[in-house]
Scaffold this active site. Structure first.
Site, PDB file in Angstrom:
ATOM      1  N   GLU A 142       0.828  -1.206   0.000  1.00 31.48           N
ATOM      2  CA  GLU A 142       0.000   0.000   0.000  1.00 31.48           C
ATOM      3  C   GLU A 142       0.864   1.259   0.000  1.00 31.48           C
ATOM      4  O   GLU A 142       0.601   2.187  -0.741  1.00 31.48           O
ATOM      5  CB  GLU A 142      -0.927  -0.002   1.224  1.00 31.48           C
ATOM      6  CG  GLU A 142      -1.792   1.219   1.360  1.00 31.48           C
ATOM      7  CD  GLU A 142      -2.834   1.362   0.243  1.00 31.48           C
ATOM      8  OE1 GLU A 142      -3.333   2.487   0.080  1.00 31.48           O
ATOM      9  OE2 GLU A 142      -3.154   0.388  -0.445  1.00 31.48           O
ATOM     10  N   TYR A 175      11.978   0.727  -9.288  1.00 31.54           N
ATOM     11  CA  TYR A 175      11.177  -0.479  -9.535  1.00 31.54           C
ATOM     12  C   TYR A 175      11.649  -1.218 -10.779  1.00 31.54           C
ATOM     13  O   TYR A 175      11.722  -2.442 -10.797  1.00 31.54           O
ATOM     14  CB  TYR A 175       9.697  -0.130  -9.638  1.00 31.54           C
ATOM     15  CG  TYR A 175       9.151   0.557  -8.406  1.00 31.54           C
ATOM     16  CD1 TYR A 175       9.679   0.318  -7.141  1.00 31.54           C
ATOM     17  CD2 TYR A 175       8.119   1.468  -8.502  1.00 31.54           C
ATOM     18  CE1 TYR A 175       9.195   0.954  -6.010  1.00 31.54           C
ATOM     19  CE2 TYR A 175       7.611   2.107  -7.374  1.00 31.54           C
ATOM     20  CZ  TYR A 175       8.157   1.847  -6.135  1.00 31.54           C
ATOM     21  OH  TYR A 175       7.659   2.480  -5.026  1.00 31.54           O
TER      22      TYR A 175
END
Length: 175
Positions: A84, A132
């Site tokens: 989250e 990422y």
């Protein structure tokens, strides 16, 4: 150092969430209270977990955090992990805390047999996207996030049949 959050970490997690919301230009949307976070992370019906990244130089020794929860894939038949929030304080960035948090979460997935580790990122956050990509994450371009909140959520909920929501289905008596 990465460690599992404890109840004593709730105030710093709350502060980090507020810092993240400010960074994401949405501070007014961050309404969660410390009491809500405590219940979500450590209450009898805990729905989320958190990791803390510590170092010696950041405020209180806390460099950042990751807050996550389990989801489930009907296609693989296995749980997954949904990240989250991941946030590293500006003063601690570049020291590897974000990647260490991601690695710890990946280890949780592998250890528990979770086949998916997913999260969302704002399209303007180029630095995060670069991190990422560097760890092998790939965008799911064919999917878009959908969200219901506020009046739209209430209006749709009002259409639900009133009886039995949230109750387990009754089983037929054995005959």
């Amino acid at each position: 150092m990465i460690r599992t959050a404890t109840p004593a970490d709730v105030p710093v997690i709350h502060a980090l969430i507020r810092e993240l919301a400010e960074f994401e230009r949405a501070l007014e949307e961050a309404r969660a209270t410390e009491e809500q976070l405590h219940a979500a992370l450590f209450g009898p019906d805990a729905v989320a977990s958190a990791l803390i990244a510590e170092d010696g130089g950041s405020e209180g020794g806390v460099a950042g955090f990751a807050l996550w929860f389990r989801n489930f894939s009907t296609w693989t038949g296995t749980p997954g992990l949904y990240l989250e929030d991941l946030y590293v304080r500006p003063t601690a960035r570049g020291a590897g805390h974000g990647k260490a948090l991601l690695a710890a979460l990946a280890a949780i997935c592998v250890e528990r047999g979770y086949e998916r580790f997913e999260w969302s990122v704002l399209d303007w956050n180029e630095k995060a996207i670069g991190v990422y990509r560097s760890i092998g994450a790939r965008p799911q371009d064919e999917w878009t996030v959908q969200r219901l909140t506020g009046p739209a959520l209430a209006e749709l909920a009002a259409r639900a049949a009133p009886a039995g929501l949230g109750e387990p289905a009754a089983s037929a008596p054995a005959g």
